[in-house]
Design an enzyme around this catalytic site. Structure first.
Site, PDB file in Angstrom:
ATOM      1  N   SER A 586       0.854  -1.188   0.000  1.00 38.63           N
ATOM      2  CA  SER A 586       0.000   0.000   0.000  1.00 38.63           C
ATOM      3  C   SER A 586       0.895   1.245   0.000  1.00 38.63           C
ATOM      4  CB  SER A 586      -0.962  -0.029   1.194  1.00 38.63           C
ATOM      5  OG  SER A 586      -1.989   0.917   1.027  1.00 38.63           O
ATOM      6  N   ASP A 661      -9.094  -4.700  -6.467  1.00 42.75           N
ATOM      7  CA  ASP A 661      -8.800  -3.788  -5.364  1.00 42.75           C
ATOM      8  C   ASP A 661      -9.660  -2.532  -5.512  1.00 42.75           C
ATOM      9  OD1 ASP A 661      -7.647  -2.057  -3.477  1.00 42.75           O
ATOM     10  OD2 ASP A 661      -5.620  -2.771  -3.853  1.00 42.75           O
ATOM     11  N   HIS A 693      -7.546  -5.368  -1.696  1.00 40.73           N
ATOM     12  CA  HIS A 693      -6.341  -4.652  -1.283  1.00 40.73           C
ATOM     13  C   HIS A 693      -5.426  -5.558  -0.463  1.00 40.73           C
ATOM     14  CE1 HIS A 693      -3.840  -1.213  -0.796  1.00 40.73           C
ATOM     15  NE2 HIS A 693      -3.974  -1.171   0.520  1.00 40.73           N
TER      16      HIS A 693
END
Length: 722
Positions: A586, A661, A693
């Site tokens: 991320s 995602d 994600h």
């Protein structure tokens, strides 16, 4: 020879850390502690349990798999779980105690159940299908929930079901938090009961101004085109309203939120006597936050506190209105560090309750009977979280009393009447332990001692366990950076080892903490790597001078600090300076890319998982907090994206992204792929059909981390590994 961890075992069952409970909640009468716990054969299937303090007994109250063998969720609930980072779990994910402590309310499979402790084998189904955010009213007369974008209540005395709002549907949502509030403001609910059950305050939002974007979710057997109203940086947000409605039904009374409609409404709190409520109004640029009190009868308003910042205001949940006197406790970062303050209910500051160059994490409880304020903080060690107390009416704010005695990380949950608290504790040698304590810290009972004995799931690997070292280095300008270092099992200071620099680096993340170490870091250390984690400037819990350097340009100071960490590593005799790799997920994935692009000469390779590559693709509240809008700061957005720096990316890259995602959109990676290809830069790619994600299944999680490990074996450890 001691057993060593494997990827299959790390992400298999039972959970390696042991039977660590989640969702700990003390019953209002203080008789029991409720919690959720995964099963031995499926750590992600959560059942509802309770611990009885009277006889020290633990009991499973609801077997989620038995009650609902085939759990089906609405798309709205799936999205809420993705926002809450609980999408991997199934079964019972939340519950509420009744006010008398004799019943529990919980949703399962979209239906709503009420379980009375005197009838434990017969949960009562209150309603079927599509239930979102259920609650028991504070006095226990009603159960409320959201369905089909409208607020409903069930009168538990009569059994009558009432729909309190009528206009929900299409772009109109009642009693729900909008996307950015769920994702970025820690606002999972959109309605709030008055303490005396007389009214419900609720948020109404209209998504009509928010642009519709189309995104593709690619699965193994199909591709879905999702049309979503997504407020990307610089775009319009939803229009917000705040209403009051009686649980008996009737007209909605709307609260004036001001002339400027381009605002955020992150918090709503009732005063104890239900005569008034407060709401917090945050400006679109997030530099101003106002705490406003509203009289319920007249709807007259008074601004109690206004906070200003040159960069951004961090939201918090540290507001407590006292019952015994017209005062409240409030948190502010006005001194550069987050501290607690006592105010009169007219907004007059009385005194600071805490002060110093350390950070309050959260206000945990206020015991008015003893005049004590409880909070957690990092006062004694940046890498720890401890419980402290200060007198509510004392005059020594710099001298709180520490209650927890073990160094490490304490996650504290107080009873509603703060005569008890539950402590979930861990340190690098102690997997999560859960105990019940008196307010002075005396342990009253173990809920889960989680001993590392021969029966513990981690026992076969204990002899190979690596205990991390913690230390400090200096950043440019003299700021102190904390690191965590795991050395390989059987470490020999005469050898030189490869390094994995494993970071997050984003504004809301601290990773170098004294707690039970993540198993992948342990796995890498047990397989011959040094694993180094550094918290760069911009991360939390260090004060505003530490965090605010990233304002209006991301990927700059973070990279500088991580390079300072690598420079320190290269000076150590036990480090092979030619075998250093980086890995992040991320924001950490974004940082991996920026590191590779700006400092490839020092790096043997890097892994970027689900990285942001273009901040114009991310949502308003998060992105504009740090970068302002693209219209106001175009140069900052350009320099914060990865594309201007890609010519410097010469080290091997493994790019990983889930193809469904909905947080960091897959579009971030497709744009990166195209840019790398246009430059003739080769890279490795692993995509996951249906992947969100975070990995959506245990098999996907195992595959992801195996791919990362094999990449580092080839590119970082290489053929010259020792």
């Amino acid at each position: 020879m001691a057993d060593r961890l494997t990827i299959d075992r790390i992400y298999g069952d039972p959970a390696l850390e042991g039977a660590a409970p989640r969702g700990l909640k003390i019953a209002p009468d203080g008789s029991r502690v409720g919690f959720l716990k995964g099963r031995a054969d499926d750590q992600n299937q959560l059942d509802l349990w309770s611990y009885n303090l009277a006889d020290n007994s633990t009991r499973r109250l609801v077997d989620s798999r038995k009650l609902v063998p085939d759990e089906k969720l609405s798309d709205v609930e799936k999205a809420r779980r993705e926002r809450a980072r609980t999408a991997n779990f199934h079964g019972i994910l939340d519950y509420e105690w009744s006010p008398d402590g004799q019943a529990l309310l919980f949703p399962l499979g979209g239906a709503l159940y009420l379980l009375r402790l005197d009838q434990p084998d017969t949960p009562r189904k209150l309603t079927d299908g599509g239930v979102i955010d259920p609650k028991i009213s504070p006095q226990g007369r009603y159960v409320s929930f959201v369905r089909d974008q409208n607020l409903h209540v069930i009168d538990l005395n009569s059994g009558e079901l009432r729909q309190l709002t009528e206009d929900g549907g299409g772009t109109i949502h009642n009693a729900l938090a909008e996307f950015v509030a769920q994702e970025e403001m820690d606002q999972s609910s959109g309605y709030w009961w008055a303490p005396n059950d007389s009214a419900i305050a609720f948020k109404r939002y209209d998504e009509a101004p928010v642009p519709v974007v189309k995104r593709f979710e690619v699965y193994a057997d199909r591709t879905e085109v999702i049309e979503q109203r997504y407020p990307a940086a610089g775009d319009h947000n939803a229009l917000l309203s705040l209403g009051l409605v009686s649980p008996q039904g009737g007209a909605v009374h709307w609260i004036d939120l001001g002339k400027n409609t381009d605002i955020y409404l992150p918090r709503v709190d009732w005063l104890p006597d239900s005569s008034a409520l407060s709401f917090q109004r945050q400006s679109r640029d997030q530099k101003t936050l106002a705490l406003i009190r509203v009289d319920v009868g007249s709807l007259r308003q008074k601004t109690l506190v206004t906070e200003h910042a040159k960069t951004w205001i961090n939201l918090h949940r540290d507001l407590h209105f006292l019952e015994s006197r017209a005062q409240f406790v409030w948190a502010s970062e006005r001194t550069g560090y987050k501290h607690l303050y006592l105010y009169a209910n007219d907004g007059t500051l009385i005194r600071p309750l805490t002060q110093g160059q350390w950070q309050v994490d959260s206000l945990l409880a206020v015991d008015e009977s003893t005049g004590t304020v409880y909070f957690d903080a990092n006062k004694d060690a940046v890498i720890d979280r401890q419980l402290y107390a200060v007198p509510l009416h004392g005059k020594r704010p710099a001298s709180p009393r520490r209650i927890t005695d073990r160094d490490g990380t304490h996650e504290i949950e107080f009873a509603e009447t703060p005569t008890l608290y539950v402590d979930k504790f861990s340190d690098p040698m102690t997997p999560p332990q859960v105990s019940v304590h008196a307010p002075d810290g005396k342990r009253l009972a173990w809920i889960e001692q989680n001993r590392l004995d021969d029966t513990h799931p981690y026992a076969p690997y204990l002899d190979s366990h690596v205990v991390p070292e913690f230390g400090q280095i200096k950043a440019e300008g003299g700021q102190t950076l904390w690191y965590r270092l795991l050395k390989p099992t059987g470490f020999d200071p005469e050898k030189r080892y490869p390094v994995v620099v494993y970071f997050y680096g984003g504004p809301t993340g601290q990773r170098a903490t004294r707690k039970w170490v993540d198993p992948f870091s342990e796995f890498m250390a047990q397989n011959g790597y040094l694993v180094f984690t550094l918290d760069n400037r911009g991360t939390e819990r260090r004060g505003r001078a530490f965090s605010d350097v990233i304002y209006r340009k991301l990927g700059d100071y973070e990279v500088r600090d991580q390079i300072a960490g690598i420079d320190w590593l290269r000076d150590q005799d036990f480090v092979d300076p030619k075998r250093v790799g980086v890995f992040g997920w991320s924001y950490g994935g974004y940082l991996s890319l920026m590191m590779l692009a700006k400092d490839s000469a020092q790096l043997a390779g890097g892994v970027a998982v689900a990285p942001v590559t273009d901040w114009t693709l991310y949502d308003t509240h998060y992105t504009e907090r740090y970068l302002s809008t693209p219209q106001d700061n175009p140069a900052g957005y350009e320099k914060s994206a990865v594309f201007d720096w890609l010519d410097g990316l010469e080290s091997p890259l493994l790019l990983i992204h889930g193809m469904a995602d909905d947080n960091v959109l897959f579009l971030n990676s497709t744009q990166l792929m195209a840019s790398l290809q246009a430059r003739g830069i080769q890279f490795q790619l692993m995509t996951y059909p249906g992947g969100k994600h975070h990995p959506s299944t245990p098999a996907m999680k195992k595959h992801t981390y195996q791919a990362i490990y094999e990449f580092f074996e080839k590119t970082v450890k290489g053929s010259s590994a020792e």
